[in-house]
Write a protein that holds these residues in place. Structure first.
Motif, PDB file in Angstrom:
ATOM      1  N   MET A 125       0.839  -1.201   0.000  1.00 41.91           N
ATOM      2  CA  MET A 125       0.000   0.000   0.000  1.00 41.91           C
ATOM      3  C   MET A 125       0.870   1.246   0.000  1.00 41.91           C
ATOM      4  SD  MET A 125      -2.761  -1.171   2.895  1.00 41.91           S
ATOM      5  CE  MET A 125      -3.801  -2.622   2.656  1.00 41.91           C
ATOM      6  N   PHE A 126       0.566   2.190  -0.886  1.00 45.70           N
ATOM      7  CA  PHE A 126       1.405   3.372  -1.045  1.00 45.70           C
ATOM      8  C   PHE A 126       0.562   4.646  -1.079  1.00 45.70           C
ATOM      9  CE2 PHE A 126       3.341  -0.271  -3.039  1.00 45.70           C
ATOM     10  CZ  PHE A 126       4.663  -0.212  -2.627  1.00 45.70           C
ATOM     11  N   ILE A 127       1.126   5.711  -0.524  1.00 48.88           N
ATOM     12  CA  ILE A 127       0.551   7.048  -0.706  1.00 48.88           C
ATOM     13  C   ILE A 127       1.236   7.652  -1.921  1.00 48.88           C
ATOM     14  CG2 ILE A 127       0.271   9.333   0.293  1.00 48.88           C
ATOM     15  CD1 ILE A 127       0.281   8.096   3.039  1.00 48.88           C
ATOM     16  N   ASN A 128       0.473   7.973  -2.950  1.00 47.35           N
ATOM     17  CA  ASN A 128       1.088   8.384  -4.214  1.00 47.35           C
ATOM     18  C   ASN A 128       0.748   9.814  -4.623  1.00 47.35           C
ATOM     19  OD1 ASN A 128       2.865   7.495  -6.338  1.00 47.35           O
ATOM     20  ND2 ASN A 128       1.103   7.637  -7.714  1.00 47.35           N
TER      21      ASN A 128
ATOM     22  N   ASN B 102       2.680   7.407 -12.082  1.00 43.20           N
ATOM     23  CA  ASN B 102       3.297   8.623 -12.606  1.00 43.20           C
ATOM     24  C   ASN B 102       2.317   9.752 -12.900  1.00 43.20           C
ATOM     25  OD1 ASN B 102       6.310   8.114 -12.895  1.00 43.20           O
ATOM     26  ND2 ASN B 102       5.463   6.250 -13.800  1.00 43.20           N
ATOM     27  N   GLN B 103       1.039   9.426 -13.046  1.00 41.84           N
ATOM     28  CA  GLN B 103       0.048  10.485 -13.248  1.00 41.84           C
ATOM     29  C   GLN B 103      -0.721  10.799 -11.963  1.00 41.84           C
ATOM     30  OE1 GLN B 103      -2.441  10.021 -16.744  1.00 41.84           O
ATOM     31  NE2 GLN B 103      -0.753   9.222 -17.973  1.00 41.84           N
ATOM     32  N   LYS B 104      -0.412  10.068 -10.888  1.00 41.73           N
ATOM     33  CA  LYS B 104      -1.018  10.324  -9.574  1.00 41.73           C
ATOM     34  C   LYS B 104      -2.542  10.380  -9.661  1.00 41.73           C
ATOM     35  CE  LYS B 104       1.642  14.005  -9.146  1.00 41.73           C
ATOM     36  NZ  LYS B 104       2.326  15.197  -8.603  1.00 41.73           N
ATOM     37  N   LEU B 105      -3.134   9.313 -10.181  1.00 49.49           N
ATOM     38  CA  LEU B 105      -4.574   9.287 -10.401  1.00 49.49           C
ATOM     39  C   LEU B 105      -5.355   9.178  -9.092  1.00 49.49           C
ATOM     40  CD1 LEU B 105      -4.747   6.942 -13.526  1.00 49.49           C
ATOM     41  CD2 LEU B 105      -4.555   9.441 -13.448  1.00 49.49           C
ATOM     42  N   HIS B 106      -4.750   8.534  -8.096  1.00 57.79           N
ATOM     43  CA  HIS B 106      -5.404   8.371  -6.792  1.00 57.79           C
ATOM     44  C   HIS B 106      -4.406   8.673  -5.685  1.00 57.79           C
ATOM     45  CE1 HIS B 106      -7.894   5.874  -9.486  1.00 57.79           C
ATOM     46  NE2 HIS B 106      -8.894   6.198  -8.677  1.00 57.79           N
ATOM     47  N   LYS B 107      -4.915   9.094  -4.537  1.00 59.61           N
ATOM     48  CA  LYS B 107      -4.056   9.403  -3.395  1.00 59.61           C
ATOM     49  C   LYS B 107      -3.396   8.138  -2.840  1.00 59.61           C
ATOM     50  CE  LYS B 107      -5.424  13.832  -2.852  1.00 59.61           C
ATOM     51  NZ  LYS B 107      -4.531  15.009  -2.815  1.00 59.61           N
ATOM     52  N   LEU B 108      -4.171   7.068  -2.766  1.00 58.35           N
ATOM     53  CA  LEU B 108      -3.674   5.796  -2.242  1.00 58.35           C
ATOM     54  C   LEU B 108      -3.741   4.744  -3.327  1.00 58.35           C
ATOM     55  CD1 LEU B 108      -5.596   5.627   1.178  1.00 58.35           C
ATOM     56  CD2 LEU B 108      -3.373   6.673   0.736  1.00 58.35           C
ATOM     57  N   ILE B 109      -2.722   3.898  -3.391  1.00 58.54           N
ATOM     58  CA  ILE B 109      -2.766   2.778  -4.336  1.00 58.54           C
ATOM     59  C   ILE B 109      -2.306   1.504  -3.637  1.00 58.54           C
ATOM     60  CG2 ILE B 109      -2.485   4.138  -6.428  1.00 58.54           C
ATOM     61  CD1 ILE B 109       0.480   3.426  -6.413  1.00 58.54           C
ATOM     62  N   VAL B 110      -2.858   0.399  -4.099  1.00 55.32           N
ATOM     63  CA  VAL B 110      -2.479  -0.919  -3.603  1.00 55.32           C
ATOM     64  C   VAL B 110      -2.059  -1.765  -4.788  1.00 55.32           C
ATOM     65  CG1 VAL B 110      -3.240  -2.991  -2.396  1.00 55.32           C
ATOM     66  CG2 VAL B 110      -4.115  -0.758  -1.695  1.00 55.32           C
ATOM     67  N   LEU B 111      -0.871  -2.370  -4.692  1.00 53.44           N
ATOM     68  CA  LEU B 111      -0.350  -3.240  -5.739  1.00 53.44           C
ATOM     69  C   LEU B 111      -0.253  -4.644  -5.163  1.00 53.44           C
ATOM     70  CD1 LEU B 111       2.509  -0.929  -7.096  1.00 53.44           C
ATOM     71  CD2 LEU B 111       0.097  -0.991  -7.775  1.00 53.44           C
ATOM     72  N   ASN B 112      -1.294  -5.436  -5.374  1.00 55.98           N
ATOM     73  CA  ASN B 112      -1.435  -6.719  -4.700  1.00 55.98           C
ATOM     74  C   ASN B 112      -0.869  -7.863  -5.524  1.00 55.98           C
ATOM     75  OD1 ASN B 112      -3.587  -9.194  -3.893  1.00 55.98           O
ATOM     76  ND2 ASN B 112      -2.716  -8.000  -2.219  1.00 55.98           N
ATOM     77  N   ASP B 113       0.001  -8.636  -4.915  1.00 55.86           N
ATOM     78  CA  ASP B 113       0.575  -9.818  -5.546  1.00 55.86           C
ATOM     79  C   ASP B 113      -0.498 -10.898  -5.661  1.00 55.86           C
ATOM     80  OD1 ASP B 113       2.403 -11.526  -6.659  1.00 55.86           O
ATOM     81  OD2 ASP B 113       3.810 -11.466  -4.980  1.00 55.86           O
TER      82      ASP B 113
ATOM     83  N   PHE C 151     -19.743  -5.676   5.234  1.00 62.12           N
ATOM     84  CA  PHE C 151     -19.362  -4.319   4.874  1.00 62.12           C
ATOM     85  C   PHE C 151     -18.552  -4.330   3.585  1.00 62.12           C
ATOM     86  CE2 PHE C 151     -19.928  -4.373   9.411  1.00 62.12           C
ATOM     87  CZ  PHE C 151     -20.583  -3.189   9.694  1.00 62.12           C
ATOM     88  N   TYR C 152     -18.589  -3.197   2.907  1.00 66.01           N
ATOM     89  CA  TYR C 152     -17.756  -3.030   1.720  1.00 66.01           C
ATOM     90  C   TYR C 152     -16.341  -2.725   2.209  1.00 66.01           C
ATOM     91  CZ  TYR C 152     -16.214  -1.346  -2.861  1.00 66.01           C
ATOM     92  OH  TYR C 152     -15.535  -1.182  -4.045  1.00 66.01           O
ATOM     93  N   ASP C 153     -15.430  -3.667   1.998  1.00 64.76           N
ATOM     94  CA  ASP C 153     -14.066  -3.552   2.514  1.00 64.76           C
ATOM     95  C   ASP C 153     -13.115  -3.179   1.381  1.00 64.76           C
ATOM     96  OD1 ASP C 153     -14.740  -4.343   5.140  1.00 64.76           O
ATOM     97  OD2 ASP C 153     -14.671  -6.460   4.566  1.00 64.76           O
ATOM     98  N   GLN C 154     -12.705  -1.929   1.360  1.00 64.46           N
ATOM     99  CA  GLN C 154     -11.663  -1.536   0.425  1.00 64.46           C
ATOM    100  C   GLN C 154     -10.327  -2.000   0.985  1.00 64.46           C
ATOM    101  OE1 GLN C 154     -12.256   2.793  -0.199  1.00 64.46           O
ATOM    102  NE2 GLN C 154     -12.353   2.264  -2.359  1.00 64.46           N
ATOM    103  N   HIS C 155      -9.520  -2.624   0.145  1.00 64.48           N
ATOM    104  CA  HIS C 155      -8.199  -3.070   0.586  1.00 64.48           C
ATOM    105  C   HIS C 155      -7.242  -1.883   0.484  1.00 64.48           C
ATOM    106  CE1 HIS C 155      -5.084  -5.920   1.551  1.00 64.48           C
ATOM    107  NE2 HIS C 155      -4.394  -5.607   0.466  1.00 64.48           N
ATOM    108  N   LEU C 156      -7.362  -0.981   1.466  1.00 69.17           N
ATOM    109  CA  LEU C 156      -6.577   0.251   1.508  1.00 69.17           C
ATOM    110  C   LEU C 156      -6.033   0.438   2.919  1.00 69.17           C
ATOM    111  CD1 LEU C 156      -8.919   2.728  -0.446  1.00 69.17           C
ATOM    112  CD2 LEU C 156      -6.808   1.703  -1.297  1.00 69.17           C
ATOM    113  N   PRO C 157      -5.079   1.348   3.105  1.00 65.51           N
ATOM    114  CA  PRO C 157      -4.615   1.645   4.466  1.00 65.51           C
ATOM    115  C   PRO C 157      -5.783   1.973   5.385  1.00 65.51           C
ATOM    116  CG  PRO C 157      -3.190   2.707   2.870  1.00 65.51           C
ATOM    117  CD  PRO C 157      -4.333   2.127   2.090  1.00 65.51           C
ATOM    118  N   LEU C 158      -5.740   1.429   6.610  1.00 66.08           N
ATOM    119  CA  LEU C 158      -6.865   1.542   7.543  1.00 66.08           C
ATOM    120  C   LEU C 158      -6.577   2.571   8.641  1.00 66.08           C
ATOM    121  CD1 LEU C 158      -8.077  -2.097   8.312  1.00 66.08           C
ATOM    122  CD2 LEU C 158      -9.358  -0.275   7.194  1.00 66.08           C
ATOM    123  N   PRO C 159      -7.374   3.640   8.729  1.00 61.68           N
ATOM    124  CA  PRO C 159      -7.273   4.536   9.893  1.00 61.68           C
ATOM    125  C   PRO C 159      -7.947   3.875  11.096  1.00 61.68           C
ATOM    126  CG  PRO C 159      -8.285   5.609   7.976  1.00 61.68           C
ATOM    127  CD  PRO C 159      -8.309   4.149   7.731  1.00 61.68           C
TER     128      PRO C 159
END
Length: 330
Positions: free
Chosen positions: A124-127, A287-298, A208-216
């Motif tokens: 998970m990355f902040i982009n 490189n175009q920073k389309l979203h604030k957070l991205i997940v690159l899942n193996d 619940f709808y669980d987005q696989h993103l960083p969790l606050p």
């Protein structure tokens, strides 16, 4: 809730090439409970730190949770960095553990962790530039209160999420989320409001709808869940590898949602990618920073790991070419 200015980041990481870790794992992993695709290291960690320094310099502390190894390039004297060994958060009698569920439900034990923290997996990355109020507002986590039924699929953690929901349904029902109607039915969710609407006829919490993103997350949410279910939490710790009997960090999240301890956030804040051999979309995203957070899942469907790793490394290096203060000067 009382606003706490400090926000920590927590990252779990494993070095699957460490011979001591491999030896330790192989003592217990006789049935290949931990397949390589779930733990193989893409060597993206330095880009994670570079992205944090560029996009979230306001973070109070970064807690890197590991089995005991750290990258050779990591600057351990950085005042914002705290290395957390598994033994710092889990009782010795349960160690070693190789289960992410066990680690995740123990994060609140990190010494001096802030009440407000964001939990990251290492994929998970902040982009893009983010502010503290992208994660917490007046002490409340930013999250998505969208209901969605659990999908009974073999892959993933459906069994574990069902365990979480069984506990949730002992304490909550439809009335509890209707108390916070504007948080569970919100314009920021767009068409996804229909997911919650469709489930209204059922009094039980279907999921619940669980987005696989960083969790606050809130440390106090952990404490409340652990105080209510100490035996079940400790039973999860007793499983060295992920087990269908486990309970997970989603339980803490669901507790926050149903008690109304969150602020609605748009679903477009982050984007989840399953890494494929064609990485054009990932290149564009980074490189175009389309979203604030991205997940690159193996995943198992990836055929050419080395080639794909080289391509994505190049994308990250183009986006974050400069060393961060978390890297040693060789």
């Amino acid at each position: 809730m009382i606003k706490n200015e400090k926000i920590d980041f927590v990252l779990t990481w494993v070095d699957d090439s460490d011979p001591n870790w491999i030896e330790d794992k192989n003592k217990y992993d006789t049935n290949n409970k931990l397949p390589s695709v779930r733990i193989r290291d893409w060597d993206f960690l330095k880009y994670w730190f570079r992205s944090i320094e560029e996009n979230a310099p306001w973070v109070n502390k970064i807690h890197l949770v590991t089995w005991g190894h750290v990258p050779k390039w990591l600057e351990l004297d950085n005042p914002k960095l705290n290395i957390v060994n598994h033994r710092d958060i889990i009782d010795e009698k349960y160690l070693p553990v190789f289960s992410t569920t066990a680690l995740e439900i123990s994060l609140y034990n990190i010494p001096n962790i802030a009440e407000q923290f964001v939990y990251f997996n290492d994929d998970m990355f902040i982009n893009d530039k983010v502010n503290s109020d992208d994660f917490f507002v007046n002490g409340l986590p930013k999250d998505i209160g969208v209901m969605s039924p659990i999908l009974p699929v073999q892959e993933g953690v459906a069994h574990i999420v069902l365990n979480d929901l069984q506990l949730i349904n002992k304490y909550f029902n439809r009335t509890d989320y209707l108390k916070h109607f504007t948080k569970f039915f919100n314009l920021k969710y767009g068409v996804n409001n229909f997911r919650s609407l469709i489930l209204l006829p059922w009094n039980r919490i279907m999921g619940f709808y669980d987005q696989h993103l960083p969790l606050p997350l809130l440390k106090s949410s952990y404490q409340e869940v652990w105080n209510r279910f100490p035996e079940l939490m400790n039973d999860t710790l007793s499983h060295r590898f992920r087990d269908n009997r486990d309970y997970s960090v989603w339980l803490m999240r669901y507790w926050q949602l149903l008690t109304g301890n969150f602020v609605p956030r748009s679903l477009n804040f982050g984007k989840y990618y399953q890494i494929e051999d064609n990485t054009v979309n990932i290149d564009k995203e980074i490189n175009q920073k389309l979203h604030k957070l991205i997940v690159l899942n193996d995943n198992e469907r990836l055929v050419n790991f080395e080639k794909t790793k080289e391509e994505i490394t190049r994308y990250f290096d183009n986006r974050y070419p400069d060393k961060s203060s978390f890297e040693k000067e060789f």
